[in-house]
Design a protein around this motif. Structure first.
Motif, PDB file in Angstrom:
ATOM      1  N   HIS A  36      -4.664 -15.219 -55.610  1.00 22.45           N
ATOM      2  CA  HIS A  36      -4.519 -14.007 -56.434  1.00 22.45           C
ATOM      3  C   HIS A  36      -5.374 -12.859 -55.890  1.00 22.45           C
ATOM      4  CE1 HIS A  36      -1.871 -15.552 -59.573  1.00 22.45           C
ATOM      5  NE2 HIS A  36      -2.454 -16.711 -59.342  1.00 22.45           N
ATOM      6  N   THR A  37      -5.545 -12.872 -54.599  1.00 21.74           N
ATOM      7  CA  THR A  37      -6.271 -11.776 -53.950  1.00 21.74           C
ATOM      8  C   THR A  37      -5.323 -10.857 -53.184  1.00 21.74           C
ATOM      9  OG1 THR A  37      -6.650 -13.341 -52.162  1.00 21.74           O
ATOM     10  CG2 THR A  37      -8.491 -12.961 -53.642  1.00 21.74           C
ATOM     11  N   ASP A  38      -4.143 -11.383 -52.808  1.00 17.53           N
ATOM     12  CA  ASP A  38      -3.288 -10.583 -51.904  1.00 17.53           C
ATOM     13  C   ASP A  38      -2.851  -9.258 -52.530  1.00 17.53           C
ATOM     14  OD1 ASP A  38      -1.409 -11.857 -53.565  1.00 17.53           O
ATOM     15  OD2 ASP A  38      -0.064 -12.463 -51.931  1.00 17.53           O
ATOM     16  N   TYR A  39      -2.403  -9.318 -53.784  1.00 21.13           N
ATOM     17  CA  TYR A  39      -1.949  -8.059 -54.404  1.00 21.13           C
ATOM     18  C   TYR A  39      -3.129  -7.188 -54.861  1.00 21.13           C
ATOM     19  CZ  TYR A  39      -2.470 -11.044 -58.541  1.00 21.13           C
ATOM     20  OH  TYR A  39      -2.950 -11.916 -59.474  1.00 21.13           O
ATOM     21  N   ASN A  40      -4.329  -7.676 -54.613  1.00 15.17           N
ATOM     22  CA  ASN A  40      -5.519  -6.858 -54.871  1.00 15.17           C
ATOM     23  C   ASN A  40      -6.136  -6.363 -53.569  1.00 15.17           C
ATOM     24  OD1 ASN A  40      -5.857  -6.879 -57.808  1.00 15.17           O
ATOM     25  ND2 ASN A  40      -5.982  -9.099 -57.552  1.00 15.17           N
ATOM     26  N   LYS A 155       7.484  -6.981 -45.060  1.00 17.50           N
ATOM     27  CA  LYS A 155       7.416  -6.022 -46.173  1.00 17.50           C
ATOM     28  C   LYS A 155       8.756  -5.937 -46.902  1.00 17.50           C
ATOM     29  CE  LYS A 155       3.874  -2.811 -44.566  1.00 17.50           C
ATOM     30  NZ  LYS A 155       3.710  -1.542 -43.854  1.00 17.50           N
ATOM     31  N   LEU A 156       9.794  -6.031 -46.115  1.00 20.21           N
ATOM     32  CA  LEU A 156      11.134  -5.950 -46.681  1.00 20.21           C
ATOM     33  C   LEU A 156      11.411  -7.154 -47.611  1.00 20.21           C
ATOM     34  CD1 LEU A 156      13.886  -4.730 -44.412  1.00 20.21           C
ATOM     35  CD2 LEU A 156      14.343  -6.689 -45.822  1.00 20.21           C
ATOM     36  N   CYS A 157      10.939  -8.320 -47.198  1.00 21.75           N
ATOM     37  CA  CYS A 157      11.112  -9.516 -48.038  1.00 21.75           C
ATOM     38  C   CYS A 157      10.333  -9.354 -49.342  1.00 21.75           C
ATOM     39  CB  CYS A 157      10.601 -10.754 -47.314  1.00 21.75           C
ATOM     40  SG  CYS A 157      11.616 -11.235 -45.922  1.00 21.75           S
ATOM     41  N   GLN A 158       9.117  -8.844 -49.222  1.00 22.05           N
ATOM     42  CA  GLN A 158       8.304  -8.659 -50.422  1.00 22.05           C
ATOM     43  C   GLN A 158       8.981  -7.665 -51.364  1.00 22.05           C
ATOM     44  OE1 GLN A 158       4.694  -6.468 -50.032  1.00 22.05           O
ATOM     45  NE2 GLN A 158       3.767  -7.357 -51.867  1.00 22.05           N
ATOM     46  N   LYS A 159       9.526  -6.616 -50.775  1.00 19.50           N
ATOM     47  CA  LYS A 159      10.208  -5.596 -51.582  1.00 19.50           C
ATOM     48  C   LYS A 159      11.400  -6.214 -52.324  1.00 19.50           C
ATOM     49  CE  LYS A 159      12.769  -1.317 -51.104  1.00 19.50           C
ATOM     50  NZ  LYS A 159      13.594  -0.603 -50.115  1.00 19.50           N
ATOM     51  N   ALA A 160      12.135  -7.083 -51.613  1.00 17.38           N
ATOM     52  CA  ALA A 160      13.294  -7.728 -52.238  1.00 17.38           C
ATOM     53  C   ALA A 160      12.839  -8.537 -53.448  1.00 17.38           C
ATOM     54  CB  ALA A 160      13.981  -8.632 -51.224  1.00 17.38           C
ATOM     55  N   GLU A 161      11.732  -9.244 -53.302  1.00 17.32           N
ATOM     56  CA  GLU A 161      11.266 -10.074 -54.416  1.00 17.32           C
ATOM     57  C   GLU A 161      10.726  -9.206 -55.559  1.00 17.32           C
ATOM     58  OE1 GLU A 161       9.769 -13.774 -53.422  1.00 17.32           O
ATOM     59  OE2 GLU A 161       9.016 -14.195 -55.434  1.00 17.32           O
ATOM     60  N   ASN A 162      10.012  -8.142 -55.216  1.00 17.17           N
ATOM     61  CA  ASN A 162       9.448  -7.253 -56.245  1.00 17.17           C
ATOM     62  C   ASN A 162      10.537  -6.490 -56.982  1.00 17.17           C
ATOM     63  OD1 ASN A 162       6.395  -6.114 -54.494  1.00 17.17           O
ATOM     64  ND2 ASN A 162       6.948  -8.080 -55.300  1.00 17.17           N
ATOM     65  N   LYS A 163      11.417  -5.887 -56.225  1.00 26.05           N
ATOM     66  CA  LYS A 163      12.360  -4.940 -56.841  1.00 26.05           C
ATOM     67  C   LYS A 163      13.673  -5.584 -57.256  1.00 26.05           C
ATOM     68  CE  LYS A 163       9.956  -1.083 -55.742  1.00 26.05           C
ATOM     69  NZ  LYS A 163       8.696  -1.238 -56.396  1.00 26.05           N
ATOM     70  N   PHE A 164      14.118  -6.577 -56.513  1.00 26.34           N
ATOM     71  CA  PHE A 164      15.444  -7.140 -56.813  1.00 26.34           C
ATOM     72  C   PHE A 164      15.328  -8.390 -57.686  1.00 26.34           C
ATOM     73  CE2 PHE A 164      19.524  -9.207 -55.888  1.00 26.34           C
ATOM     74  CZ  PHE A 164      20.370  -8.139 -56.131  1.00 26.34           C
ATOM     75  N   VAL A 165      14.423  -9.301 -57.296  1.00 24.29           N
ATOM     76  CA  VAL A 165      14.270 -10.536 -58.078  1.00 24.29           C
ATOM     77  C   VAL A 165      13.402 -10.267 -59.308  1.00 24.29           C
ATOM     78  CG1 VAL A 165      13.489 -12.936 -58.002  1.00 24.29           C
ATOM     79  CG2 VAL A 165      14.536 -11.912 -55.978  1.00 24.29           C
ATOM     80  N   GLY A 166      12.421  -9.363 -59.158  1.00 22.74           N
ATOM     81  CA  GLY A 166      11.620  -8.979 -60.322  1.00 22.74           C
ATOM     82  C   GLY A 166      10.291  -9.700 -60.448  1.00 22.74           C
ATOM     83  N   VAL A 167       9.841 -10.366 -59.386  1.00 17.57           N
ATOM     84  CA  VAL A 167       8.495 -10.953 -59.407  1.00 17.57           C
ATOM     85  C   VAL A 167       7.614 -10.078 -58.518  1.00 17.57           C
ATOM     86  CG1 VAL A 167       7.059 -12.956 -58.869  1.00 17.57           C
ATOM     87  CG2 VAL A 167       9.356 -13.283 -59.790  1.00 17.57           C
ATOM     88  N   ASN A 168       6.503  -9.641 -59.125  1.00 19.89           N
ATOM     89  CA  ASN A 168       5.637  -8.692 -58.449  1.00 19.89           C
ATOM     90  C   ASN A 168       4.681  -9.353 -57.468  1.00 19.89           C
ATOM     91  OD1 ASN A 168       5.685  -5.973 -58.561  1.00 19.89           O
ATOM     92  ND2 ASN A 168       5.003  -5.888 -60.710  1.00 19.89           N
ATOM     93  N   CYS A 169       5.192 -10.252 -56.654  1.00 23.25           N
ATOM     94  CA  CYS A 169       4.335 -11.056 -55.768  1.00 23.25           C
ATOM     95  C   CYS A 169       3.620 -10.182 -54.745  1.00 23.25           C
ATOM     96  CB  CYS A 169       5.177 -12.096 -55.037  1.00 23.25           C
ATOM     97  SG  CYS A 169       6.345 -11.375 -53.886  1.00 23.25           S
ATOM     98  N   GLY A 170       2.572 -10.741 -54.161  1.00 27.36           N
ATOM     99  CA  GLY A 170       1.881 -10.075 -53.058  1.00 27.36           C
ATOM    100  C   GLY A 170       2.626 -10.366 -51.761  1.00 27.36           C
ATOM    101  N   ILE A 171       1.891 -10.301 -50.649  1.00 27.26           N
ATOM    102  CA  ILE A 171       2.576 -10.378 -49.356  1.00 27.26           C
ATOM    103  C   ILE A 171       2.253 -11.655 -48.584  1.00 27.26           C
ATOM    104  CG2 ILE A 171       0.829  -9.205 -47.900  1.00 27.26           C
ATOM    105  CD1 ILE A 171       3.367  -7.439 -46.998  1.00 27.26           C
TER     106      ILE A 171
END
Ligand code: GLA
Length: 386
Positions: A36-40, A155-171
């Motif tokens: 839980h440090t990546d998105y911080n 970054k593109l994969c992370q964006k897909a998960e954040n914006k399309f799947v809806g989980v605000n995961c880190g990288i």
């Protein structure tokens, strides 16, 4: 799952000649420390593991994507020009989300027929979804000869998960699935994405992963909540520390001075993040001087903080960790990944592994009535063409 099997399935499903069949794989991951440090904007130290998503397919001459999941035995078809979230077949959103993000970069792609499957247990916190995203983007990069760097793909994969799947995961998960290296752990600074592959020389020890077999039901919603809390903390601390962008930018001293402006729970969350970052740096130093005992101790500390300060553990994870710590030859045990179920990661003396296996299986099942799974994990390479 292997190359032969996936090729055979492709032929079967798409009746294809498969002369130009492209096959790629992308692995799951285990995070050794830095949770839980990546998105911080902080530090992480994951390894890619020898469990993968395998993907095979070929180009089409139109704008249609046909994709078949071997593990779900389900087919989905969609048009590149009208990609929608699929509420019934959730698995396809990881593929579709990546393709949508690719199209947003104006990538010159067309339709494709795709099959995929894998051996990363789902919902176990081993990042099967990140592996699917990474396999998809890597597959399209090669299939359509796209000029896109590894970091852009991550970054593109992370964006897909954040914006399309809806989980605000880190990288972290996408990063190590793309760029992990055999026999190395990946030390990533999530503030600027600089990274280093660090030789993981554990000597007489091995990394052993135990799956609690508790699916991470709460993971999505609680995960997003934790992230939001951290972001609110930054907004609030910014009043006194205007230069900060993430919790990474706050020093321990500054935190002690200004934490009074945060409520008690937020203080605990921040404390975890700040100290966890330090633990990653200490863990790397310990590895550098072959101090595996210290490495294990830091892992133990990480678990305690995830349990008490970040509150993302659960009864089964704690039970698994406690049993592990009582076994001879175990020098570190902690939950790994987002939490609320999934796996623990343990550092176990090689000569004690058989005993570890049987004691964990017996004791965990006795206490929880759930059968665990135990895997020995060595760091493997990230995504590749097969
Ligand atoms: C999940 C997320 C990662 C990371 C971990 C917690 O695996 O996908 O980005 O935040 O949880 O460390």
């Amino acid at each position: 799952m292997n190359l032969k099997r996936i090729t055979a399935v492709y032929k079967d499903i798409f009746d294809g000649e498969s002369k130009n069949l492209l096959t790629v794989s992308a692995p799951g991951r285990i995070n050794l420390i830095g949770e839980h440090t990546d998105y911080n904007g902080g530090f992480v130290l994951p390894i890619a593991i020898d469990r993968n998503i395998y993907m095979a397919g070929e180009k089409r001459n139109d704008r249609i994507i046909r994709v078949y999941s071997i593990d779900y035995d389900q087919n989905v078809q969609f048009d590149l020009d009208s990609i929608q979230f699929n509420k019934e077949k959730i698995w396809v959103n990881y593929v579709a989300g990546v393709i949508k993000s690719l199209l947003e970069t104006s990538a010159d792609i067309n339709g494709a027929d795709i099959v995929f499957g894998g051996d990363i247990p789902e919902g176990a916190g081993l990042s099967s979804s990140a592996a699917l995203e990474v396999a998809t983007v890597y597959f399209f990069k090669i299939l359509f000869d796209l000029e896109i760097s590894s970091i852009e793909m991550i970054k593109l994969c992370q964006k897909a998960e954040n914006k399309f799947v809806g989980v605000n995961c880190g990288i972290m998960d996408q990063f190590v699935s793309m760029l992990g290296e055999k026999d190395h752990a990946l030390f990533l600074d999530c503030r600027n994405l600089s990274y280093e592959n660090i030789p993981l020389k554990l000597g007489e020890f091995n990394v052993v992963v135990c799956n609690t077999n508790v699916k991470r039901e709460l993971a999505g919603s609680e995960y997003n909540k934790r992230r939001a809390t951290c972001e609110r903390a930054v907004s609030s601390l910014k009043r006194s520390l205007p230069q900060i962008e993430t919790l990474r930018d706050v020093s321990m001293k500054e935190f002690e001075k200004y934490k009074g402006s945060l409520d008690e729970i937020t203080q605990k969350r921040c404390k975890h993040v700040l100290y966890e970052n330090k633990r990653v740096l200490d863990a790397i130093k310990a590895l550098g001087r072959n101090d595996i005992l210290e490495f294990g101790r830091l892992m133990n500390e990480s678990h305690e903080s995830l349990k008490k300060n970040y509150e993302v553990s659960c009864l089964e994870l704690d039970t698994m960790v406690n049993i592990a710590r009582s076994i001879n030859g175990v020098i570190g045990a902690r939950m790994t990944g987002g939490g609320f179920g999934g796996c623990t990661v343990n550092i176990v003396k090689k000569k004690n592994i058989n005993n570890f296996r049987s004691l964990i299986s017996r004791e965990y099942e006795k206490r929880t009535r759930i059968k665990p799974q135990i895997y020995i994990c060595n760091p493997e390479n990230g995504s590749r063409r097969l």
